[in-house]
Structure formats: structure tokens, C-alpha cells
Write an enzyme that holds these catalytic residues in place. Structure first.
Site, PDB file in Angstrom:
ATOM      1  N   GLU A 175      33.906 -95.378  -7.023  1.00  0.00           N
ATOM      2  CA  GLU A 175      35.000 -96.344  -7.224  1.00  0.00           C
ATOM      3  C   GLU A 175      36.161 -95.702  -7.955  1.00  0.00           C
ATOM      4  O   GLU A 175      37.333 -95.943  -7.642  1.00  0.00           O
ATOM      5  CB  GLU A 175      34.487 -97.563  -8.011  1.00  0.00           C
ATOM      6  CG  GLU A 175      35.503 -98.692  -8.170  1.00  0.00           C
ATOM      7  CD  GLU A 175      36.321 -98.620  -9.464  1.00  0.00           C
ATOM      8  OE1 GLU A 175      37.240 -99.437  -9.629  1.00  0.00           O
ATOM      9  OE2 GLU A 175      36.025 -97.732 -10.308  1.00  0.00           O
ATOM     10  N   ASP A 227      32.674-106.092 -12.884  1.00  0.00           N
ATOM     11  CA  ASP A 227      33.339-104.878 -13.359  1.00  0.00           C
ATOM     12  C   ASP A 227      33.955-105.123 -14.737  1.00  0.00           C
ATOM     13  O   ASP A 227      34.384-106.246 -15.045  1.00  0.00           O
ATOM     14  CB  ASP A 227      34.424-104.453 -12.367  1.00  0.00           C
ATOM     15  CG  ASP A 227      34.819-102.988 -12.507  1.00  0.00           C
ATOM     16  OD1 ASP A 227      34.238-102.291 -13.367  1.00  0.00           O
ATOM     17  OD2 ASP A 227      35.702-102.534 -11.753  1.00  0.00           O
TER      18      ASP A 227
END
Length: 356
Positions: A175, A227
Site C-alpha cells: 500500500e 487503516d
């Protein structure tokens, strides 16, 4: 094959696809007995257990390094031992530092279920030259939250009401940008998997008289992406265009209801708020939000509806974001317990799990 036959098949497919998405977006959460709710919220919360789950992830996890692979193997082994079917989506991609090997981990409870509730996070960590980056909130804690929820709910999955919906956990790789965030230097894992699943088909009906095919990506009811979680005072809101506004409102309602029962009293502020925002944060949900669509202009059909998203990210970001101080000292365990309990109860209500 004539144009009329082709068009007829296409219209049947798009009609079924539209109904499929309608079923997903209108999914009703189960009403749980108060005794089950309290058990899910209060009795299943164990800070000592959570810290034990988290500890092996609290190391630098730079893509394609030994520690990174070790963490991935830990996640896979943990979920395999709970009865999840696990698979690696392994691939190579070009980065600013040359070719690197990536591995997305996919863990599914009940692969035969046609639909999936997906919880996701990334497990790689940011490169900070000359510094040690643990990335506790980004995203060791989200990984541990998903493992904790899987461990507490797995024993009850066989008795769930929503037998047509399986539980799937995805741990995205790559990511973080290797250098600077760009369209090609970020979201390596989610971009790869979303594209792969949009090109993979599965039979959505086994009836001999009603054979239908759907894209693998369209099995996702909703993708809940975690997240930047674990620090104190998070604020998580919904964003315009995610396709899951009703579900986000229900998530916020779960938090309110749990507080009313008295099982959430570790922190004073509510974390989830229903106010809609236009400030979309680029994250691993973007490739899925953009895909899972039908856009066929030639047949005068233009259906556009990406994968519904619940983006659980705190805005503003934690003060330790992309700093070496994003370590164990940045974590606030009462907040972690609070959020994990809310998400656990939401998942249980979505799947219809009511522990006695």
C-alpha cells in the site's frame, strides 16, 4: 450467434447483476439478544489476548524483506488454524527501487458462500531512510483487530443466519509508496487484486435452467477497510460516493447502542459519526471502488456501481503518521478495545452470529 440472442443474454446478465447488487446494498443486520450483544462486546474483549496477537506484527515490514515475509506467514498461519481457507496472491511489480515481490493474503471462511463480507487492511510498512519504522497504527493494529475479530467469531460461523455470506479477510501488500505517492508508486497489492478479480468469473447460479456468471469482484457485499487506527481520539466519518451510506449509519448506530448497554465506557467520545464528507482519502479501497462495474455503451446500458466501501480511517490522521514515532508508545488500548468491539458486533450482526 445473432445480435438479438447476444443482447438477450447480456440483458439477463445485467438484470441479474443489478439484483445481486441490490441484495448486497439492502442487506439487513440481524437483531441480537442483549445477552449475545454483551458477550460480543464485553466478554470477547481481552486486552492481554490482543497484545499477544499484535506483538509479532510490531516489526518493520518493508516489502520483500525477511521480516515482511515472516509477518505475512504469521497472518496466514493464524487464520489457517482458525479454519479459514488461505491463499496467496503473489506477483511482481516494478517500483522506484526495481522489481519487487508482493503477496496479498486472502483468508475466507466458507468459500462456497456466493457473497462475502470483506475486512481488509495493508500489512506492509513505510520506508523511512535511516530510521526504524514499526508502523503501529499504519497498519499493525488494524491487522491485529482483524485477527482478533476472526478468532472470536470463527467458532460461531457455522451457525450464522446469513449462510449465503462468507467472511473474507484481505491483507494487502504494497500500500505504501516506495518513494513518493503516485498512481504507480502506491496501492500495489489492491490494484493487482482488484484487476485480477474483475477478470475472474464464477457461476452465481448452479440451476440448470438459470445458469449465470458473475465477476469474482462482485461477490463482495461490502469492503470494510481499516487503516491508521490505534491512537487516541480517532474520528471516523463517511465519504460521499462510497456506496454504503446506510451500512455506515448502522455501524454508527451499533456504537451508540453498545454505549447505551453500558459495555462501552472506556472512552467518552464516540468514534463513528454519520456526517457525510467530500474529502476522500486515497487508500486500498480505491481500485475496488472503481471496478466491479458494468459499462456497456454499445447496448445502451450504462450501469455504474463499484464495490460498496466502509473506509474506517481516522481524519485527521494520527500525529505519528509516517513518522518513526508510530510505535507502541502511540497506542491507546482503551480506544483499540472500543473500536474492535464495535466492529466485532457489526460483523456479527451482518452475518447473524448470536453467541449464547
Amino acid at each position: 450467434m445473432s445480435f438479438a440472442i447476444i443482447l438477450g443474454i447480456f440483458m439477463c446478465t445485467t438484470s441479474a447483476w443489478g439484483q445481486w447488487r441490490t441484495n448486497q446494498k439492502t442487506h439487513q443486520l440481524s437483531l441480537l439478544p442483549e445477552s449475545s450483544t454483551l458477550r460480543l462486546c464485553r466478554d470477547f474483549t481481552n486486552q492481554t489476548r490482543f497484545k499477544e496477537i499484535l506483538a509479532p506484527i510490531m516489526v518493520p515490514r518493508i516489502v520483500d524483506t525477511p521480516q515482511h515475509r515472516q509477518v505475512g506467514d504469521y497472518l496466514q498461519s493464524f487464520l489457517h488454524n482458525l479454519g479459514f481457507a488461505t491463499e496467496w496472491d503473489a506477483f511482481t511489480d516494478t517500483t522506484p527501487f526495481g522489481t519487487r515481490n508482493f503477496r496479498n493474503l486472502i483468508a475466507t471462511f466458507d468459500e462456497a458462500a456466493p457473497r462475502r463480507l470483506v475486512l481488509a487492511c495493508h500489512y506492509d510498512s513505510k520506508i523511512i531512510p535511516g530510521q526504524v519504522m514499526i508502523a503501529a497504527t499504519d497498519s499493525a493494529v488494524p491487522c491485529a483487530m482483524m485477527l482478533d475479530i476472526a478468532q472470536t467469531l470463527a467458532p460461531y460461523m457455522y451457525k450464522r443466519v446469513a449462510q449465503q455470506v462468507g467472511l473474507q479477510l484481505i491483507f494487502f501488500d504494497g500500500e505504501e509508496a516506495f518513494r513518493d505517492w503516485t498512481a504507480t508508486d502506491s496501492l500495489y497489492g489492491s490494484r493487482h487484486l482488484a484487476q485480477k478479480w474483475e477478470q475472474k468469473w464464477f457461476p452465481s447460479s448452479s440451476s440448470l435452467n438459470n445458469f449465470e456468471l458473475s465477476k469474482e469482484i462482485d461477490r463482495i457485499d461490502v469492503l470494510m477497510l481499516l487503516d491508521l487506527l490505534g491512537a487516541a481520539n480517532p474520528s471516523i466519518g463517511n465519504t460521499i460516493g462510497m456506496g454504503a451510506t446506510e451500512l455506515f449509519s448502522q455501524l454508527a448506530d451499533v456504537e451508540l447502542n453498545l454505549r447505551a448497554t453500558g459495555c462501552l465506557n472506556a472512552i467518552r467520545r464516540n468514534v463513528f459519526n454519520k456526517q457525510l464528507s467530500y474529502n476522500q482519502v486515497e487508500d486500498d479501497h480505491i481500485p475496488f471502488l472503481k471496478r466491479g462495474k458494468i459499462n456497456v455503451i454499445n447496448f445502451y446500458v450504462n450501469i455504474s456501481s463499484g464495490v460498496p466501501i466502509l473506509h474506517l480511517i481516522t481524519v485527521p490522521f494520527p500525529s505519528v503518521w509516517h513518522r518513526s514515532s508510530d510505535n507502541a508508545n502511540a497506542l491507546h488500548y482503551p480506544t483499540i478495545d472500543h473500536m474492535t468491539a464495535v466492529i466485532r458486533v457489526f460483523v456479527a450482526k451482518y452475518l447473524g452470529i448470536a453467541p449464547a
